[in-house]
Design a protein around this motif. Structure first.
Motif, PDB file in Angstrom:
ATOM      1  N   PHE A 293     -13.311 -36.094  -5.450  1.00 13.47           N
ATOM      2  CA  PHE A 293     -14.637 -36.707  -5.309  1.00 13.47           C
ATOM      3  C   PHE A 293     -15.290 -36.400  -3.965  1.00 13.47           C
ATOM      4  O   PHE A 293     -16.493 -36.602  -3.798  1.00 13.47           O
ATOM      5  CB  PHE A 293     -14.542 -38.225  -5.487  1.00 13.47           C
ATOM      6  N   PHE A 294     -14.499 -35.915  -2.996  1.00 10.10           N
ATOM      7  CA  PHE A 294     -15.051 -35.620  -1.675  1.00 10.10           C
ATOM      8  C   PHE A 294     -14.775 -34.172  -1.275  1.00 10.10           C
ATOM      9  O   PHE A 294     -14.329 -33.878  -0.167  1.00 10.10           O
ATOM     10  CB  PHE A 294     -14.485 -36.598  -0.641  1.00 10.10           C
ATOM     11  N   SER A 295     -15.027 -33.266  -2.230  1.00  4.68           N
ATOM     12  CA  SER A 295     -15.073 -31.822  -1.982  1.00  4.68           C
ATOM     13  C   SER A 295     -13.769 -31.213  -1.487  1.00  4.68           C
ATOM     14  O   SER A 295     -13.779 -30.254  -0.714  1.00  4.68           O
ATOM     15  CB  SER A 295     -16.201 -31.498  -0.974  1.00  4.68           C
ATOM     16  N   GLY A 296     -12.656 -31.752  -1.954  1.00  2.00           N
ATOM     17  CA  GLY A 296     -11.372 -31.167  -1.602  1.00  2.00           C
ATOM     18  C   GLY A 296     -10.777 -30.417  -2.780  1.00  2.00           C
ATOM     19  O   GLY A 296     -11.485 -29.992  -3.696  1.00  2.00           O
ATOM     20  N   TYR A 297      -9.463 -30.243  -2.760  1.00  2.00           N
ATOM     21  CA  TYR A 297      -8.759 -29.601  -3.872  1.00  2.00           C
ATOM     22  C   TYR A 297      -7.383 -30.255  -3.967  1.00  2.00           C
ATOM     23  O   TYR A 297      -7.044 -31.116  -3.138  1.00  2.00           O
ATOM     24  CB  TYR A 297      -8.702 -28.081  -3.667  1.00  2.00           C
ATOM     25  N   PRO A 298      -6.546 -29.926  -4.961  1.00  2.00           N
ATOM     26  CA  PRO A 298      -5.286 -30.653  -5.165  1.00  2.00           C
ATOM     27  C   PRO A 298      -4.399 -30.705  -3.923  1.00  2.00           C
ATOM     28  O   PRO A 298      -4.249 -29.718  -3.199  1.00  2.00           O
ATOM     29  CB  PRO A 298      -4.613 -29.873  -6.302  1.00  2.00           C
ATOM     30  N   VAL A 299      -3.787 -31.876  -3.707  1.00  2.00           N
ATOM     31  CA  VAL A 299      -2.937 -32.107  -2.537  1.00  2.00           C
ATOM     32  C   VAL A 299      -1.582 -32.652  -2.986  1.00  2.00           C
ATOM     33  O   VAL A 299      -1.400 -33.031  -4.138  1.00  2.00           O
ATOM     34  CB  VAL A 299      -3.597 -33.105  -1.560  1.00  2.00           C
ATOM     35  N   SER A 300      -0.664 -32.703  -2.037  1.00  3.09           N
ATOM     36  CA  SER A 300       0.667 -33.265  -2.314  1.00  3.09           C
ATOM     37  C   SER A 300       1.322 -33.630  -0.991  1.00  3.09           C
ATOM     38  O   SER A 300       0.731 -33.454   0.085  1.00  3.09           O
ATOM     39  CB  SER A 300       1.528 -32.260  -3.083  1.00  3.09           C
ATOM     40  N   GLY A 301       2.556 -34.137  -1.063  1.00  5.81           N
ATOM     41  CA  GLY A 301       3.304 -34.447   0.142  1.00  5.81           C
ATOM     42  C   GLY A 301       3.808 -33.169   0.786  1.00  5.81           C
ATOM     43  O   GLY A 301       4.216 -32.232   0.096  1.00  5.81           O
ATOM     44  N   SER A 302       3.798 -33.135   2.105  1.00  3.44           N
ATOM     45  CA  SER A 302       4.198 -31.928   2.839  1.00  3.44           C
ATOM     46  C   SER A 302       5.559 -32.118   3.492  1.00  3.44           C
ATOM     47  O   SER A 302       5.795 -33.120   4.179  1.00  3.44           O
ATOM     48  CB  SER A 302       3.157 -31.602   3.913  1.00  3.44           C
ATOM     49  N   PHE A 303       6.470 -31.159   3.294  1.00  2.00           N
ATOM     50  CA  PHE A 303       7.781 -31.188   3.941  1.00  2.00           C
ATOM     51  C   PHE A 303       7.633 -31.192   5.463  1.00  2.00           C
ATOM     52  O   PHE A 303       8.158 -32.060   6.159  1.00  2.00           O
ATOM     53  CB  PHE A 303       8.613 -29.967   3.527  1.00  2.00           C
ATOM     54  N   SER A 304       6.918 -30.189   5.978  1.00  2.00           N
ATOM     55  CA  SER A 304       6.855 -29.990   7.428  1.00  2.00           C
ATOM     56  C   SER A 304       6.140 -31.138   8.123  1.00  2.00           C
ATOM     57  O   SER A 304       6.609 -31.662   9.141  1.00  2.00           O
ATOM     58  CB  SER A 304       6.167 -28.654   7.743  1.00  2.00           C
ATOM     59  N   ARG A 305       4.993 -31.559   7.577  1.00  2.00           N
ATOM     60  CA  ARG A 305       4.226 -32.609   8.261  1.00  2.00           C
ATOM     61  C   ARG A 305       4.888 -33.977   8.125  1.00  2.00           C
ATOM     62  O   ARG A 305       4.759 -34.828   9.014  1.00  2.00           O
ATOM     63  CB  ARG A 305       2.793 -32.631   7.730  1.00  2.00           C
ATOM     64  N   SER A 306       5.590 -34.217   7.017  1.00  2.00           N
ATOM     65  CA  SER A 306       6.327 -35.471   6.879  1.00  2.00           C
ATOM     66  C   SER A 306       7.455 -35.534   7.905  1.00  2.00           C
ATOM     67  O   SER A 306       7.732 -36.600   8.482  1.00  2.00           O
ATOM     68  CB  SER A 306       6.901 -35.604   5.457  1.00  2.00           C
ATOM     69  N   ALA A 307       8.098 -34.384   8.137  1.00  2.00           N
ATOM     70  CA  ALA A 307       9.153 -34.326   9.150  1.00  2.00           C
ATOM     71  C   ALA A 307       8.575 -34.595  10.535  1.00  2.00           C
ATOM     72  O   ALA A 307       9.163 -35.333  11.339  1.00  2.00           O
ATOM     73  CB  ALA A 307       9.844 -32.961   9.114  1.00  2.00           C
ATOM     74  N   VAL A 308       7.412 -34.003  10.796  1.00  2.00           N
ATOM     75  CA  VAL A 308       6.741 -34.255  12.082  1.00  2.00           C
ATOM     76  C   VAL A 308       6.392 -35.730  12.208  1.00  2.00           C
ATOM     77  O   VAL A 308       6.581 -36.345  13.269  1.00  2.00           O
ATOM     78  CB  VAL A 308       5.458 -33.393  12.195  1.00  2.00           C
ATOM     79  N   ASN A 309       5.920 -36.326  11.118  1.00  2.00           N
ATOM     80  CA  ASN A 309       5.502 -37.726  11.122  1.00  2.00           C
ATOM     81  C   ASN A 309       6.658 -38.666  11.458  1.00  2.00           C
ATOM     82  O   ASN A 309       6.555 -39.518  12.344  1.00  2.00           O
ATOM     83  CB  ASN A 309       4.920 -38.077   9.751  1.00  2.00           C
ATOM     84  N   ILE A 310       7.771 -38.486  10.759  1.00  2.00           N
ATOM     85  CA  ILE A 310       8.904 -39.396  10.978  1.00  2.00           C
ATOM     86  C   ILE A 310       9.586 -39.118  12.317  1.00  2.00           C
ATOM     87  O   ILE A 310      10.038 -40.048  12.996  1.00  2.00           O
ATOM     88  CB  ILE A 310       9.912 -39.298   9.806  1.00  2.00           C
ATOM     89  N   ASN A 311       9.621 -37.861  12.733  1.00  2.00           N
ATOM     90  CA  ASN A 311      10.232 -37.531  14.028  1.00  2.00           C
ATOM     91  C   ASN A 311       9.376 -38.000  15.199  1.00  2.00           C
ATOM     92  O   ASN A 311       9.892 -38.233  16.299  1.00  2.00           O
ATOM     93  CB  ASN A 311      10.475 -36.022  14.135  1.00  2.00           C
ATOM     94  N   ALA A 312       8.073 -38.135  14.944  1.00  2.00           N
ATOM     95  CA  ALA A 312       7.165 -38.626  15.994  1.00  2.00           C
ATOM     96  C   ALA A 312       7.208 -40.144  16.101  1.00  2.00           C
ATOM     97  O   ALA A 312       6.542 -40.723  16.961  1.00  2.00           O
ATOM     98  CB  ALA A 312       5.745 -38.155  15.722  1.00  2.00           C
TER      99      ALA A 312
END
Length: 565
Positions: A293-312
């Motif tokens: 609805f806001f001009s994006g495209y299909p998304v999902s959970g990311s391995f690398s960024r989730s690791a960065v998130n929890i490690n941060a």
């Protein structure tokens, strides 16, 4: 999110959210390019989706947004449309995201997350390895600064790209790619806390601006529309094209969610939080609806960024809200600074991101664990590579093949004839051919539920034992492995008992499970075969058989005898 009342938790979430955003901004633009979309579509897909997924999903640290595999499948879905309708195909990226969102939300609300289990581990391993190779090689033309080679198949396109590059590589582009890769690799190895992707983007963008990279023929991101994406409701589209996207939407939904839930489970083990797969489906679905609805495209959970998130240090989903806010500030204030960002840098980001996905050890491991699984993984891998860009068929064939091999295994379970081993246990004579067997008694074990698909096989194996032993008087069925029996299995068991009786052989059953006996009692087969022919232990069944054979049978010489201690 009651934890946010704790200032230390709030601070940790803010720091984690900003850290993830520093990785997400350049990555999302790179993945949008991989999907065949303008780079700013990646930023749009990184604005609201992370917030929505965090608020409505069950995982606190899962970082949602554009990812490599979903971007590749989006490119596969949209490529035929792009070739027909020019920029008009962009509306179908939104529609595809909406379709994915609707399907995922529906699965979650109907509590059908179990459907993801159809994607077996061997299929996922084979598909992921092939997908990573396809993604990396699809960026060669951008790294080398040449036009993408023509070819119906991906391998043809890569081959022609390399041939073109041998004659006309754009050297400034190649140097920029090498610089970006070098920065990211060195920083990741020696300074892992530094946002290597962001540093590579900043350095190469400044260098491209200073050296006039675009004027020399180098390709850059160019103009990015200012401001946040507005609400877009697709109204003008071709329904036939939308219908052609349904199969892609289903595959993207399942693969994307499988990737997301796998990451969420891994993090839940560390944080000891409760994870609800169906709730996570709803969260991922709503994030895809928000993206559409806001001009994006299909998304999902990311391995690398989730690791960065929890490690941060992220503790709650508020870190993803912070990430979305930082992306929004980027869209509002920083887009002019991204004009000179080289596409070669984005290609390098993609190549480095998927390099870790190429792992052949899991395929070897699957082969060692179960050859059928190894075959499934290898076929999925090779087929996906061969038919790319139509990678959806690779995963479909893998799913069908894994189901077929699973059914075959259940149709032909192990049927073992047992005899007494030197340590007193019962062993399979096929594995230990030196073991002797009795001419009067056969002990067989059926390692599987007895149902319509394998009932005939059960009958064949039992009657085969009888045919090979003309002096046989008793067959003891070790039923420990029979967890369930259906009507077909019950009917065949009755027929086998009758056939054996007609040939002077009695069927005795030992170590039955409750559900097995309940079915026999309901149908009357238990009474027909005789109460005295069922025993809780093999020892009791043997005692019964030996007593029935009488004194003329010397149990002390029987291969099935109990050994003295």
């Amino acid at each position: 999110m009651g934890e946010l009342r704790d200032k230390s938790v709030l601070k940790a979430d803010i720091i984690a959210g900003i850290t993830v955003a520093l990785v997400l901004v350049p990555q999302s633009m790179a993945y949008a390019q991989l999907a065949g979309l303008p780079a700013y579509y990646g930023l749009y897909a990184s604005f609201l989706p992370p917030m929505v997924a965090a608020l409505f999903g069950s995982s606190r640290q899962l970082a949602t947004g554009p990812v490599a595999m979903v971007s590749l499948m989006t490119a596969t879905a949209l490529a035929p449309i792009a070739s027909q309708s020019g920029d008009g195909f962009l509306i179908y990226a939104l529609i595809l995201s909406l379709m994915v969102g609707v399907f995922q939300v529906a699965l979650g609300l109907l509590r059908l997350g179990v459907l993801v289990d159809l994607l077996s581990h061997p299929v996922v391993v084979g598909f992921t390895n092939a997908g990573a190779i396809i993604i990396a090689t699809s960026q060669l033309n951008k790294v080398l600064g040449v036009d993408k080679g023509a070819g119906d198949a991906h391998y043809e396109s890569v081959y022609n790209t390399v041939l073109t590059a041998l004659e006309s590589t754009h050297m400034p582009t190649l140097y920029m790619s090498i610089l970006a890769l070098g920065i990211m690799i060195i920083l990741k190895k020696y300074m892992p806390k530094v946002p290597n992707v962001l540093v590579a983007v900043v350095v190469t963008t400044v260098l491209a601006w200073y050296t006039g990279f675009s004027e020399s023929g180098g390709k850059v991101v160019g103009n990015i529309p200012d401001g946040l994406p507005g609400l877009t409701i697709p109204t003008e589209f071709d329904m036939d094209i939308v219908m052609s996207l349904i199969s892609y939407a289903i595959i993207i939904s399942l693969v994307g969610f499988m990737e997301a839930i796998a990451i969420a489970k891994a993090m839940a083990v560390k944080t000891k939080q409760r994870l609800d797969a169906n709730q996570e489906l709803v969260g991922q679905g709503l994030s895809n609806l928000a993206s559409g609805f806001f001009s994006g495209y299909p998304v999902s959970g990311s391995f690398s960024r989730s690791a960065v998130n929890i490690n941060a240090g992220a503790v709650t989903g508020f870190s993803s809200v912070v990430t979305g806010i930082v992306v929004a500030l980027t869209l509002l204030l920083l887009t002019p600074l991204l004009y000179h960002l080289p596409l070669a840098t984005l290609a390098s980001v993609i190549i480095l991101a998927v390099a870790n996905l190429v792992k052949f050890k899991p395929i070897v491991h699957a082969w060692k664990a179960e050859p059928h699984d190894g075959i499934t993984a290898v076929i999925t891998f090779l087929l996906t590579l061969y038919i790319a860009p139509h990678i959806e068929y690779g995963i479909l064939v893998g799913v069908v093949l894994s189901i077929i091999l699973f059914v075959i295994r259940f149709m032909r379970p192990r049927v073992a004839e047992l005899s007494r081993y030197e340590d007193g246990t019962m062993r399979d004579i096929a594995v230990f051919p030196e073991l002797e067997v009795s001419d009067k008694i056969a002990l067989i074990r059926f390692d599987g539920s007895l149902f319509f698909a394998n009932a005939s096989y059960f009958e064949f194996k039992v009657l085969e034992v009888m045919a090979n032993r003309p002096d046989l008087k008793y067959i003891i069925l070790d039923a420990e492995g029979i967890n369930q029996i259906d009507s077909s299995g019950e009917e065949v068991l009755s027929q086998v008992a009758d056939r054996l009786t007609q040939n002077g052989v009695t069927l005795v059953v030992a170590r039955m499970k409750r559900q097995f006996m309940q079915a026999l009692r309901r149908t009357g087969l238990h009474e027909k075969m005789g109460e005295g022919n069922f025993f809780s232990r093999i020892t009791y069944a043997l005692d019964f058989v030996w007593d029935s054979l009488g004194d003329e049978y010397d149990r002390t010489t029987c291969p099935l005898r109990r050994l003295s201690t």
